[in-house]
Structure formats: C-alpha cells, structure tokens
Design an enzyme around this catalytic site. Structure first.
Site, short mmCIF file in Angstrom:
data_model
loop_
_atom_site.label_atom_id
_atom_site.label_comp_id
_atom_site.label_asym_id
_atom_site.label_seq_id
_atom_site.Cartn_x
_atom_site.Cartn_y
_atom_site.Cartn_z
CG ASN A 9 -1.75 1.22 1.39
OD1 ASN A 9 -1.78 2.06 0.49
ND2 ASN A 9 -2.42 1.35 2.52
CD1 TRP A 10 3.66 1.10 -2.69
CD2 TRP A 10 3.80 2.23 -4.62
NE1 TRP A 10 4.52 0.42 -3.52
CE2 TRP A 10 4.62 1.09 -4.71
CE3 TRP A 10 3.71 3.09 -5.72
CZ2 TRP A 10 5.37 0.79 -5.85
CZ3 TRP A 10 4.44 2.79 -6.85
CH2 TRP A 10 5.27 1.65 -6.92
CE LYS A 11 -0.14 3.15 4.78
NZ LYS A 11 -0.05 3.22 6.22
CG HIS A 94 -5.84 1.80 5.36
ND1 HIS A 94 -5.37 2.71 6.27
CD2 HIS A 94 -4.82 0.94 5.13
CE1 HIS A 94 -4.11 2.43 6.56
NE2 HIS A 94 -3.75 1.36 5.88
CD GLU A 96 -2.89 5.39 6.79
OE1 GLU A 96 -2.89 5.41 5.54
OE2 GLU A 96 -1.96 4.88 7.45
CD GLU A 164 -3.20 -2.46 7.34
OE1 GLU A 164 -2.16 -2.74 6.73
OE2 GLU A 164 -3.76 -1.34 7.25
N GLY A 170 2.77 2.22 10.81
CA GLY A 170 3.72 3.31 10.62
C GLY A 170 4.50 3.69 11.86
CB SER A 209 5.53 -1.77 11.98
OG SER A 209 5.05 -0.48 12.32
N GLY A 230 3.02 -1.20 4.24
CA GLY A 230 3.01 0.23 3.93
C GLY A 230 4.40 0.70 3.55
N GLY A 231 5.06 1.38 4.46
CA GLY A 231 6.36 2.01 4.22
C GLY A 231 7.36 1.14 3.47
#
Ligand code: 13P
Length: 253
Positions: A9-11, A94, A96, A164, A170, A209, A230-231
């Site tokens: 997930n590149w957000k 998600h 977010e 999640e 993150g 993470s 994610g990251g």
C-alpha cells in the site's frame, strides 16, 4: 491450500514518474518469486501507466479507495467501473480512511458491495485502536467491522481481509506474531460463521510495521497468509525481499 498474498500500500506517495521507476526496478525480482500473489497499490493517477507496464505480468494492481456509485455528479470521486480495467483489488476500510475521512462501517459496506458488483476484489482492512486494545475490546471491534462490512455480501473466492491494528501502523512497532495470529484466527472463525466452511479459505493478511526483518515470523503463523505492507513496500529492494521471505516461510522455495 491458501495462496499467500503480499500487497504494497503506497498510500499518498510517488509521482507517476516515481511509480513507474519503482515498478521497473521491482518487476524482475518480484516476477521471479512463484507461489505468492503480489499486489501493488499505487495512487489512482499511476494505475493507468502501471496497468500498461504490468499487462502481461504476474504482479497485480490494487486501488487504495473507491466510491460506491457507478457514475454521476460526485465531483472528485472514482467509480468501481473506472477501476475494473485497471486493477484487480481495492483496499477498503483502511484505518486512515476511517480516521481521517470519517468512513464508517455503513459506508465501507456500500463500497464493498460496489466493488464486488464490478468484479473487483476487496482487501478489507479491520483493526482496533490502541485504546480499544487496552480496554480488551479487540475482538468486539474487529468482529463488528467484519460483520458490518460484509453485510449482504456473498462470499467472494478472492476476498482478502487485512488485520491492521491501528497502533502498529507506521510506528516501527509491529504486533507480536502470536497475538496477530490469535486475532487472525478469530477473523477466520467469524468468516466461518458468516459463510460456512468455505469462509475459512479466505486469505488473511497482517499489516502494521512489516519489514523484511519481521515478515517471516508473521507468515510462519497458521492463520496469517501474507501481509499488507506500507512504508517498506516503497523500498525497491526490500519489497521483493519481503515477498521472497513469505515464499520461503510457506515452504514454497
Ligand atoms: P506500515 O507498514 O507503514 O506500518 O503501514 C501499514 C499499512 O497501513 C498498510 O496498509
């Protein structure tokens, strides 16, 4: 046998040029890894060029959001019909989107239904906040999110659930693999309750993470079939390493 699935997930990161460059770097290493489904979820604007780049690739694309209407006066929104030629999956629910954009369980259910109707596959995210965890309410929250998002949705063979925990996203502090497996086991029981034994075949990812250093410990667990990353999915060397470690932990390589 559930095929493991790793999605990045590149957000809200990468320009179109950066997205193309990252996929060009990752494509070769990712395509070499067999037995794991690989998904990249870039921002909307990169889906079209990446769908051309990956047209004959084993790497699939996913969107990060969608609206539930098919078309009309909804300025700024994207419909499932616009996505269906460009990608296979859509991330929904998600934390977010729930937290920053006020998406509630009813809206997420409308989106899940619209995505399924268009022939796309949801990656449905569920997870508790730090406070809910402290209060011992994880199963209550995750159970409610699942049951409401899947209301009046028939079982889709390619459906993916991502557990999640919000407190692990993150932060560099992942959940413990055993605890994550407990909750993923709970999710599997809810799916079985909703859909019978076939529900148990739904793939469940852990997200929060995930890195190349901790992924193996998650996917060694019985109920964790992959990860929503994610990251680390933006790192052109690390993401293929994560997928490779999933293949190894699941005994595929
Ligand atoms: P991080 O891997 O950066 O913690 O993000 C997890 C996530 O939210 C994926 O959807």
């Amino acid at each position: 046998m559930r095929i493991p699935i790793v999605a990045g997930n590149w957000k809200m990161n990468t320009s179109v040029a950066e997205a193309i460059s990252k996929v060009e770097s990752m494509k070769g290493p990712l395509e070499k890894i067999e037995g794991v489904d690989k998904v990249i979820c870039p921002p909307f604007v990169s889906l079209f060029p990446l769908s051309n780049l990956l047209s004959s690739s084993s790497i699939k694309l996913g969107a990060q959001n969608v609206y539930f209407e098919e078309k009309g006066a909804f300025t700024g929104e994207i419909s499932p019909l616009m996505l269906k030629d460009l990608c296979t999956y859509v991330i929904l629910g998600h934390s977010e989107r729930r937290g920053y954009f006020g998406e509630d369980d009813e809206l997420i259910n409308l989106k899940v239904r619209a995505v399924v109707k268009a022939g796309l596959l949801p990656i449905l995210c569920v997870g508790e906040s730090g406070e809910e965890k402290k209060e011992g309410r994880t199963e209550e929250v995750v159970g409610r999110q699942l049951r409401m998002a899947l209301r009046e949705v028939s079982l889709q063979p390619g459906l993916v659930i991502a557990y999640e925990p919000i407190w692990a996203i993150g932060k560099g502090i992942a959940a413990s693999p055993e605890k994550a497996d407990d909750i993923c086991g709970f999710i599997r029981r809810v799916l079985q309750e909703l859909y019978g034994d076939e529900g148990k075949e739904t793939r469940i990812q852990y997200g929060g993470s995930v890195t190349e250093d901790n992924i193996s410990s998650f996917v060694r667990e019985e109920n964790i079939d992959g990860a929503l990353v994610g990251g680390a999915s933006l790192e052109v060397e690390e993401f293929p390493h994560i997928v490779q470690k999933v293949a190894e932990a699941k005994g595929l390589k």
